[in-house]
Design a protein around this motif. Structure first.
Motif, mmCIF file in Angstrom:
data_model
loop_
_atom_site.group_PDB
_atom_site.id
_atom_site.type_symbol
_atom_site.label_atom_id
_atom_site.label_comp_id
_atom_site.label_asym_id
_atom_site.label_seq_id
_atom_site.Cartn_x
_atom_site.Cartn_y
_atom_site.Cartn_z
ATOM 1 N N VAL A 7 -7.777 2.842 -4.137
ATOM 2 C CA VAL A 7 -7.063 2.709 -3.559
ATOM 3 C C VAL A 7 -6.812 1.782 -2.130
ATOM 4 C CG1 VAL A 7 -4.882 4.286 -1.276
ATOM 5 C CG2 VAL A 7 -5.423 5.469 -3.358
ATOM 6 N N LYS A 8 -7.478 1.486 -1.690
ATOM 7 C CA LYS A 8 -8.151 0.536 -0.436
ATOM 8 C C LYS A 8 -7.864 -0.229 -1.901
ATOM 9 C CE LYS A 8 -10.907 -1.073 3.165
ATOM 10 N NZ LYS A 8 -12.440 -0.545 3.591
ATOM 11 N N SER A 9 -8.219 -0.664 -2.120
ATOM 12 C CA SER A 9 -8.683 -2.166 -2.884
ATOM 13 C C SER A 9 -7.129 -2.754 -3.126
ATOM 14 C CB SER A 9 -9.219 -2.077 -4.004
ATOM 15 O OG SER A 9 -8.822 -3.000 -4.925
ATOM 16 N N ALA A 10 -6.284 -1.459 -4.114
ATOM 17 C CA ALA A 10 -4.677 -2.436 -4.216
ATOM 18 C C ALA A 10 -4.214 -2.371 -2.380
ATOM 19 C CB ALA A 10 -4.254 -0.397 -5.026
ATOM 20 N N LEU A 11 -4.376 -1.064 -2.270
ATOM 21 C CA LEU A 11 -3.178 -1.669 -0.960
ATOM 22 C C LEU A 11 -4.010 -3.436 -0.178
ATOM 23 C CD1 LEU A 11 -3.106 1.797 0.756
ATOM 24 C CD2 LEU A 11 -1.485 0.209 -0.003
ATOM 25 N N GLU A 12 -4.763 -3.625 -0.221
ATOM 26 C CA GLU A 12 -5.302 -4.404 0.265
ATOM 27 C C GLU A 12 -4.932 -5.801 -0.496
ATOM 28 O OE1 GLU A 12 -9.374 -4.600 0.203
ATOM 29 O OE2 GLU A 12 -9.736 -3.240 2.583
ATOM 30 N N TYR A 67 5.193 -5.313 -0.524
ATOM 31 C CA TYR A 67 5.340 -4.273 0.751
ATOM 32 C C TYR A 67 4.081 -3.048 -0.592
ATOM 33 C CZ TYR A 67 9.076 -2.315 -1.894
ATOM 34 O OH TYR A 67 9.521 -1.958 -2.915
ATOM 35 N N SER A 68 4.157 -1.981 0.169
ATOM 36 C CA SER A 68 3.205 -0.621 -0.587
ATOM 37 C C SER A 68 4.220 0.003 0.293
ATOM 38 C CB SER A 68 2.005 -0.517 -0.475
ATOM 39 O OG SER A 68 1.650 -0.789 1.355
ATOM 40 N N VAL A 69 4.053 1.855 -0.478
ATOM 41 C CA VAL A 69 4.747 3.021 -0.368
ATOM 42 C C VAL A 69 3.261 3.640 0.065
ATOM 43 C CG1 VAL A 69 6.478 4.250 -0.897
ATOM 44 C CG2 VAL A 69 7.070 2.263 -1.186
ATOM 45 N N ILE A 70 4.026 4.377 0.794
ATOM 46 C CA ILE A 70 2.346 5.268 1.164
ATOM 47 C C ILE A 70 3.107 6.411 1.578
ATOM 48 C CG2 ILE A 70 0.113 3.705 2.117
ATOM 49 C CD1 ILE A 70 0.317 4.629 4.504
ATOM 50 N N TRP A 71 2.263 7.948 1.768
ATOM 51 C CA TRP A 71 2.771 8.824 2.154
ATOM 52 C C TRP A 71 1.702 9.414 3.333
ATOM 53 C CZ3 TRP A 71 6.619 12.058 1.518
ATOM 54 C CH2 TRP A 71 6.198 13.567 1.919
ATOM 55 N N ASP A 114 1.882 11.795 6.991
ATOM 56 C CA ASP A 114 2.319 12.567 7.936
ATOM 57 C C ASP A 114 3.868 12.954 6.965
ATOM 58 O OD1 ASP A 114 -0.062 12.723 9.992
ATOM 59 O OD2 ASP A 114 2.345 10.607 11.291
ATOM 60 N N ASN A 115 3.898 13.912 6.016
ATOM 61 C CA ASN A 115 5.258 14.659 5.655
ATOM 62 C C ASN A 115 6.624 13.735 5.492
ATOM 63 O OD1 ASN A 115 3.561 16.715 4.279
ATOM 64 N ND2 ASN A 115 4.458 17.032 6.590
ATOM 65 N N GLN A 116 6.072 12.650 5.140
ATOM 66 C CA GLN A 116 7.200 11.253 5.113
ATOM 67 C C GLN A 116 6.722 9.931 4.073
ATOM 68 O OE1 GLN A 116 7.752 9.722 8.948
ATOM 69 N NE2 GLN A 116 8.747 11.496 9.615
ATOM 70 N N ILE A 117 7.658 9.233 3.675
ATOM 71 C CA ILE A 117 7.310 8.347 2.551
ATOM 72 C C ILE A 117 6.748 6.644 3.795
ATOM 73 C CG2 ILE A 117 8.143 6.837 0.923
ATOM 74 C CD1 ILE A 117 9.553 8.947 -0.166
ATOM 75 N N ILE A 118 6.194 5.889 3.717
ATOM 76 C CA ILE A 118 6.277 4.459 4.721
ATOM 77 C C ILE A 118 6.219 3.637 4.053
ATOM 78 C CG2 ILE A 118 5.143 4.090 7.021
ATOM 79 C CD1 ILE A 118 6.148 6.481 7.114
ATOM 80 N N THR A 119 6.717 2.918 4.219
ATOM 81 C CA THR A 119 6.637 1.498 3.942
ATOM 82 C C THR A 119 6.113 0.667 4.768
ATOM 83 O OG1 THR A 119 9.339 0.966 4.171
ATOM 84 C CG2 THR A 119 9.021 2.498 1.872
ATOM 85 N N GLN A 120 5.431 -0.698 4.428
ATOM 86 C CA GLN A 120 4.689 -1.658 5.212
ATOM 87 C C GLN A 120 4.645 -2.766 4.137
ATOM 88 O OE1 GLN A 120 0.780 0.616 4.550
ATOM 89 N NE2 GLN A 120 0.916 1.452 6.544
ATOM 90 N N GLY A 121 4.920 -4.076 5.194
ATOM 91 C CA GLY A 121 4.863 -4.957 4.111
ATOM 92 C C GLY A 121 5.982 -6.113 4.442
#
Length: 59
Positions: free
Chosen positions: A23-28, A36-40, A42-49
Motif C-alpha cells: 500500500v505504501k508503495s502504491a500510494l508513493e 490522487y488517492s482514496v483512503i479510509w 477515522d471512518n471517513q473517505i479521504i481523497t489526497q492529491g
C-alpha cells in the motif's frame, strides 16, 4: 465455543507487513505520477492529491 486468540500468528504478521509495504508503495507511485488517492481514515473517505475531487463532488 472456542476462544479466539488475540495474538497474531507469525504468518499473519508477515502478511500484514507485506500488505502495508504494498500500500505504501502504491500510494508513493500515485503521488509521483500526480494521481490522487482514496483512503479510509477515522471512518471517513479521504481523497489526497492535487487532482482529488472536492468534498462537494463526493456527495
Amino acid at each position: 465455543m472456542s476462544e479466539k486468540s488475540t495474538t497474531p500468528k507469525p504468518e499473519e504478521k508477515i502478511v500484514h507487513v507485506a500488505l502495508r509495504r504494498a500500500v505504501k508503495s502504491a500510494l508513493e507511485r500515485k503521488k509521483k505520477l500526480g494521481q490522487y488517492s482514496v483512503i479510509w481514515r477515522d471512518n471517513q473517505i479521504i481523497t489526497q492529491g492535487e487532482d482529488a475531487p472536492s468534498v462537494e463532488q463526493q456527495k
